[in-house]
Design a protein around this motif. Structure first.
Motif, short mmCIF file in Angstrom:
data_model
loop_
_atom_site.label_atom_id
_atom_site.label_comp_id
_atom_site.label_asym_id
_atom_site.label_seq_id
_atom_site.Cartn_x
_atom_site.Cartn_y
_atom_site.Cartn_z
N MET B 257 0.83 -1.20 0.00
CA MET B 257 0.00 0.00 0.00
C MET B 257 0.87 1.25 0.00
N ALA B 258 1.89 1.24 0.84
CA ALA B 258 2.79 2.39 0.90
C ALA B 258 3.47 2.61 -0.45
N GLY B 259 3.92 1.53 -1.07
CA GLY B 259 4.58 1.64 -2.37
C GLY B 259 3.65 2.20 -3.43
N ILE B 260 2.42 1.72 -3.43
CA ILE B 260 1.44 2.22 -4.39
C ILE B 260 1.23 3.72 -4.20
N GLN B 261 1.07 4.10 -2.95
CA GLN B 261 0.82 5.51 -2.66
C GLN B 261 2.03 6.37 -3.00
N GLN B 262 3.20 5.83 -2.72
CA GLN B 262 4.40 6.60 -3.03
C GLN B 262 4.60 6.76 -4.54
N SER B 263 3.95 5.91 -5.31
CA SER B 263 4.02 6.05 -6.77
C SER B 263 2.98 7.04 -7.28
N GLY B 264 2.27 7.64 -6.38
CA GLY B 264 1.28 8.62 -6.80
C GLY B 264 -0.08 8.03 -7.11
N LYS B 265 -0.21 6.74 -6.94
CA LYS B 265 -1.52 6.14 -7.13
C LYS B 265 -2.24 6.04 -5.79
N SER B 266 -3.48 5.66 -5.86
CA SER B 266 -4.27 5.69 -4.64
C SER B 266 -4.85 4.32 -4.31
N VAL B 267 -4.92 4.04 -3.02
CA VAL B 267 -5.59 2.84 -2.50
C VAL B 267 -6.83 3.34 -1.76
N PRO B 268 -8.02 2.88 -2.06
CA PRO B 268 -8.32 1.81 -3.01
C PRO B 268 -8.75 2.29 -4.40
N SER B 269 -8.74 3.60 -4.64
CA SER B 269 -9.27 4.09 -5.92
C SER B 269 -8.62 3.42 -7.12
N ASP B 270 -7.29 3.37 -7.12
CA ASP B 270 -6.61 2.75 -8.25
C ASP B 270 -6.43 1.25 -8.06
N ILE B 271 -5.98 0.89 -6.89
CA ILE B 271 -5.74 -0.52 -6.60
C ILE B 271 -6.27 -0.83 -5.20
N SER B 272 -7.02 -1.91 -5.09
CA SER B 272 -7.49 -2.37 -3.78
C SER B 272 -6.48 -3.32 -3.18
N VAL B 273 -6.41 -3.32 -1.86
CA VAL B 273 -5.46 -4.21 -1.17
C VAL B 273 -6.17 -4.90 -0.01
N ILE B 274 -5.93 -6.21 0.11
CA ILE B 274 -6.45 -6.93 1.27
C ILE B 274 -5.30 -7.71 1.90
N GLY B 275 -5.27 -7.72 3.21
CA GLY B 275 -4.16 -8.36 3.93
C GLY B 275 -4.58 -9.64 4.63
N PHE B 276 -3.76 -10.05 5.59
CA PHE B 276 -4.03 -11.29 6.33
C PHE B 276 -3.38 -11.17 7.71
N ASP B 277 -4.09 -11.49 8.74
CA ASP B 277 -3.64 -11.56 10.15
C ASP B 277 -4.44 -10.63 11.06
N ASP B 278 -4.68 -9.41 10.58
CA ASP B 278 -5.34 -8.40 11.39
C ASP B 278 -4.49 -7.99 12.59
N ILE B 279 -3.29 -7.58 12.33
CA ILE B 279 -2.46 -7.02 13.40
C ILE B 279 -2.86 -5.56 13.62
#
Lengths: 337, 337
Positions: B257-279
């Motif tokens: 997510m950080a990498g996507i955002q640092q590239s100027g794109k947006s989460v979730p508008s441009d790319i959605s992300v789902i994780g695992f664990d719920d830390i």
DNA sequence: TTGTAGGCGTTATCAG
DNA sequence: CTGATAACGCCTACAA
């Protein structure tokens, strides 16, 4: 499960000779016997029984990493993300030097000394020790102790610490240099002569130097769990008299940042945030978190080296190391000059 | 440093009687003697010497938490933020049942068995065991072992696991339900019959069910360190053929997510992300991270209970517990239906 | 250069 | 109900 006796029988020598070889007292054994014994040790897969050794030598090569459970602290040190970062490097270095690591949480000094005597514990790591009853017990303990992040000292302990005061000062000074004067201070409970209180003093010093009056209503002492930190961020977002926050831990800073953002305000446009520690998280938030860096794994390594020097009776040059901090500029602080 | 003998002398009885009292063999000792002995034990501050006990009983009440060091894994399990979450609850439960926890990293099976024999280790925790040489050694070990997050089984081990397959399926299915079909899969190396491979199978199953062809070029196997995960996010941001990412760990998801955002794109508008664990991290990122929840402390507690049942020879109802997962919807996934 | 013997603190066996 | 006694595996004087 072969024993020294088994080796001795197999080789046709006495236990003493085997023991001498095992302990490298080569002078007393013929070269040939040594190789024969070593070969047999390998063949039979002998490993020493540490309990037996411990029993006869009153020492065990067991090092305790102690976590002090207080009534309001149910978590052990081990769960704290920052501290768990160096436990791995501690185990590694201990292992490389022939020691074993036991993790143990204690509530009372009685718990602690029982534990030590249970196992003839050879040395101890402790973090965040204060000048209290616990410390008194420690100082009477007569085994090597390395204190991490503690502002107490005693002739039979070593300290590994950090420039906490300077860190607090640097963070605050940086905010001031960016034009801020309404600077909140967020931290867990400020206990006297602790890491947090040092950072707090640094904060006050920087304010003072810039002739900014200290205002106690800008000090927020909080638990570090995620809910609480986010809630704090929300509260901060509502106040008009704050343009920046110095949080004494990155997890706290991140929670505050999340709370501020969830309130519809922006970091750093509305409120700037600076953290402390420089954990990985700092590069994962958006904006990335400006913070005070410290090297946790190195801290762990230094602590073990200290302990090992104490254990092996090496001469210690210093009893204390204070690791340097440095500012890491990222995106969470805005200049408002 | 008082011993049983000291107590015996002080009270005027034999060591045997003291030992009997200590072990609650009350039937054989008169009530009066019992109280006199107990009083003296308190007064003299007697605590048992575990080495002596261990020596005579060939068991030690020491439990090892083993971390398998492989050539490319310099980190120990202990440094992994997710695993460190339950080590605290493991120590606590062990302690409450009179056991001690040793942390130990091993490289080879020889290291492991040496360690076990050094201390007469009574039981073991292991995480992420695969069907390899290591497992073979474990299965011949003849002491209680509890495997955590491992897809191997053996008659003398217990397993505490998670619905990994279902988790992978649920995450992917959720993305699909939100209209996504160009779904990347990000994870550490997918090793056969491991946690990650189960999640991967779940991912493929969900794709298959929705008649979305699996494309191997959307699978990204990466290390989990922060730099690498952020770099992956950057790469992902540049691709036109991806609208969503399923990452098998929250730290990975957060980095992406950080990498996507640092590239100027947006989460979730441009790319959605789902994780695992719920830390905790999931609630600190912006946007907050949608993820598959699991209860790590509970996992730890179950693992210890298992081990204690095995150690105390309690009857075990099941040899395996699979903890449930559940989807936690937050803000990092956008519906594009 | 090698061996003998006693003891570390605890438990278990067996006898009183 | 209680007490000798041997044994666990190892180390270290001291002896040979």
């Amino acid at each position: 499960m072969s024993t020294i006796k088994d080796i001795a029988n197999a080789v046709g020598v006495s236990c003493t000779t085997v023991s001498n070889v095992i302990h490298g007292r080569a002078g007393r054994v013929s070269a040939e016997t040594i190789t024969r014994i070593n070969d047999t040790i390998d063949k039979l897969g002998y490993v020493p029984n540490m309990s037996a050794r411990s029993l006869v030598s009153s020492s065990s090569r067991v090092i305790g990493m102690i976590s002090h459970l207080t009534s309001n602290t149910k978590e052990t040190i081990i769960e704290d993300p920052f501290h768990s970062a160096f436990i791995g490097s501690i185990e590694k270095t201990l292992r490389e030097n022939g020691y074993y690591l036991m993790l143990r949480a204690v509530e009372t000094t009685a718990d602690l000394s029982a534990f030590l005597r249970n196992w003839n514990v050879d040395g101890l790591f402790f973090t965040g020790v204060f000048q209290d009853e616990f410390f008194t017990t420690l100082s009477e303990l007569n085994i090597p102790i390395v204190l991490i992040d503690s502002y107490v000292s005693h002739s039979n302990m070593c300290n590994v610490g950090l420039e906490d005061y300077k860190g607090g000062y640097t963070a605050t000074r940086y905010l001031i240099d960016q034009g801020h004067s309404k600077i909140a201070f967020a931290s867990p409970t400020i206990k006297d002569r602790g890491v947090v209180s040092e950072r707090f003093l640094g904060y006050k010093k920087a304010l003072d130097e810039a002739s900014i009056p200290f205002r106690s209503e800008l000090v927020f002492e909080q638990e570090l769990d995620t809910e609480t930190t986010i809630a704090l961020g929300r509260r901060l977002a509502e106040r008009e008299d704050i343009t920046a926050v110095f949080a004494t831990a990155d997890i706290l800073a991140a929670g505050i940042m999340a709370g501020i953002q969830q309130s519809g305000k922006s970091v750093p446009s509305d409120i700037s945030v600076i953290g402390f520690d420089d954990i990985n998280l700092c590069r994962l938030t958006s904006p990335t978190l400006t913070t005070i860096h410290q090297d946790a794994p190195f801290k762990g390594k230094l602590a073990v080296n200290f302990l090992i020097d104490l254990l092996e009776k090496n001469s210690i040059n210093d009893r204390e190391v204070i690791l340097p901090i440095r500012l890491i500029e990222r995106e969470s602080v805005k200049s408002i000059k």
